[in-house]
Design a protein around this motif. Sequence first.
Motif, short mmCIF file in Angstrom:
data_model
loop_
_atom_site.label_atom_id
_atom_site.label_comp_id
_atom_site.label_asym_id
_atom_site.label_seq_id
_atom_site.Cartn_x
_atom_site.Cartn_y
_atom_site.Cartn_z
N UNK A 256 6.65 3.14 27.86
CA UNK A 256 7.95 2.47 27.80
C UNK A 256 7.60 1.59 28.94
N UNK A 257 8.52 0.54 29.61
CA UNK A 257 8.40 -0.43 30.54
C UNK A 257 6.91 -0.65 31.66
N UNK A 258 6.01 -1.48 30.32
CA UNK A 258 4.50 -1.62 29.91
C UNK A 258 4.47 -1.95 28.88
N UNK A 259 2.99 -2.59 29.76
CA UNK A 259 3.07 -3.40 28.90
C UNK A 259 0.75 -2.80 27.87
N UNK A 260 0.33 -2.86 26.97
CA UNK A 260 -0.58 -2.40 27.24
C UNK A 260 -1.90 -3.85 26.51
N UNK A 261 -2.70 -4.16 26.91
CA UNK A 261 -3.95 -4.98 25.93
C UNK A 261 -5.33 -4.63 26.27
N UNK A 262 -5.89 -4.70 25.28
CA UNK A 262 -6.64 -4.54 24.64
C UNK A 262 -7.48 -5.07 23.95
N UNK A 263 -9.76 -5.12 24.17
CA UNK A 263 -10.26 -5.79 23.28
C UNK A 263 -10.52 -5.71 22.37
N UNK A 264 -11.40 -6.34 21.90
CA UNK A 264 -11.41 -5.99 20.44
C UNK A 264 -10.67 -6.04 19.53
N UNK A 270 -15.41 1.30 21.42
CA UNK A 270 -16.37 0.75 22.28
C UNK A 270 -15.52 -0.52 23.00
N UNK A 271 -13.83 -0.23 22.22
CA UNK A 271 -12.43 -0.95 22.19
C UNK A 271 -12.16 -0.50 24.25
N UNK A 272 -11.61 -0.80 24.95
CA UNK A 272 -10.98 -0.91 26.08
C UNK A 272 -9.50 -0.92 25.87
N UNK A 273 -8.11 -0.82 26.55
CA UNK A 273 -7.66 -1.12 26.57
C UNK A 273 -6.60 -1.14 28.24
N UNK A 274 -5.42 -1.40 28.39
CA UNK A 274 -5.69 -2.07 29.91
C UNK A 274 -4.05 -1.47 30.03
#
Length: 451
Positions: A256-264, A270-274
């Motif tokens: 909540x009140x945020x964003x998530x950006x993932x690759x792959x 092996x995927x990374x979520x920031x």
Amino acid sequence: MDMWSLLLPLCVHICFCSAYEGSGQQAYGDDEEWYSHAFKGSAWCAPIKLKHGDVSCRTPRGHHSKNAMGARCKIRCKQGYESQSTEVVCMASKHWSSNYACREIRCPKMNMPINGGYKCSDGSYYNSRCEFFCSPGFTLKGSKTATCQFNKAWSAAVPTCVDEEPPKIKCPHVKDKWAEPGKLTARVTWDTPEGMDTADGILTDVILKGKAPKSDFPEGLHKMSYTVLDRAGNQGSCRFTVRVRVRRCTPLSPPDNGYMKCDSDGDNYGATCEFTCTGGADLQGSAARVCQYGLTWSGSDTNCAPMNINVGVRRAAALLDQFYEKRRLLIISAPTAANHNYRFQMTNLQHAQCGLDLRHITVIELVGNYPAQIGRIRHRLLPPMLALQLRLLLQIPQRSFQMVLVDKQGTDKQRYPFPITAAELFTTVDTFPLRKDEMLMQQAAGQTCQP
């Protein structure tokens, strides 16, 4: 001369004429030796010695002169044999008029069927039975046997050997493949199979339907096939599958009140979520998490806590620094709470709180004159001295209504000496360069204000 000497020539003549009338006697007689002495010096042909047949002769001198000049002999061969002539005559040259031997009937030599052959009981001679066969992989089309007939013709034509059997091909067996870390594909390798045909042997010209070996295959089941053709155009095929699997963690959700950006693909091995928090919310937990081989996420859960504003600072600059790169500020200043511009402005913004939060705008109210002035950030009050410093720092007059719009970099972007609508405020903020990136992220996250 006695009477016997006078009657002997007449008797011989009568006997000879009697034999000519069709006695049908063989070419061999018991009194041949006597006759030979009696007519020594007469024109004779060689005696007919006929194998595989019978001879019937007629001669004007009687049956004892079967090979005398002028004798005619009929030739009859046994079944399966033939003579060049059916009748021969003893000529003055002491030779028979033609060849009389009985020779075995023979059919013309047959051609060998292509990709096959035959085996005969007695070669090409009469009544010989030939059986045809084909090489492995070929099928006999036509009569299986042929017999040499009396008319020197074979009872059946030479058959053909046709390749009707399709070639065989065995597809590779490919085990399931797991995608590599951070990827949704796997490189799959196998050996190209060879076709095998009974007639043509090994066939290497095979056709693949699907991706080639050593290719990167995406996640899922892929149906493949190989096809091979022999020289006769017969087709053989086989099918196999390639399955690529992806190790996946339980999908994460943006806080909540945020964003998530993932690759792959966002949740694969092996995927990374920031994670980033919006509107100045404080990030708690891991700022980035990685899907591990054991299908668990590294780090700890991520939350975006509401921004904790410290109103106990002594300087206005320290207060503003807390909003740097986090929130935009709309500072509303009025001489009294009864100011009609102030009351109109606050009433208008009261119904637009969602739009303010969506644009990361924090409202700071400065009302009254020092020392009785009041500063407020929502429900938190500012000390009078801090409120005064804020007016002095931003050069806001105390005795008139004024609004100041400050961006996330602390820049004074716009001043309003009179009230404006929320729509006008939002239109201005939406033109800020940083705001365009925010809108894209909010659109991707589905963050909107419902009317």
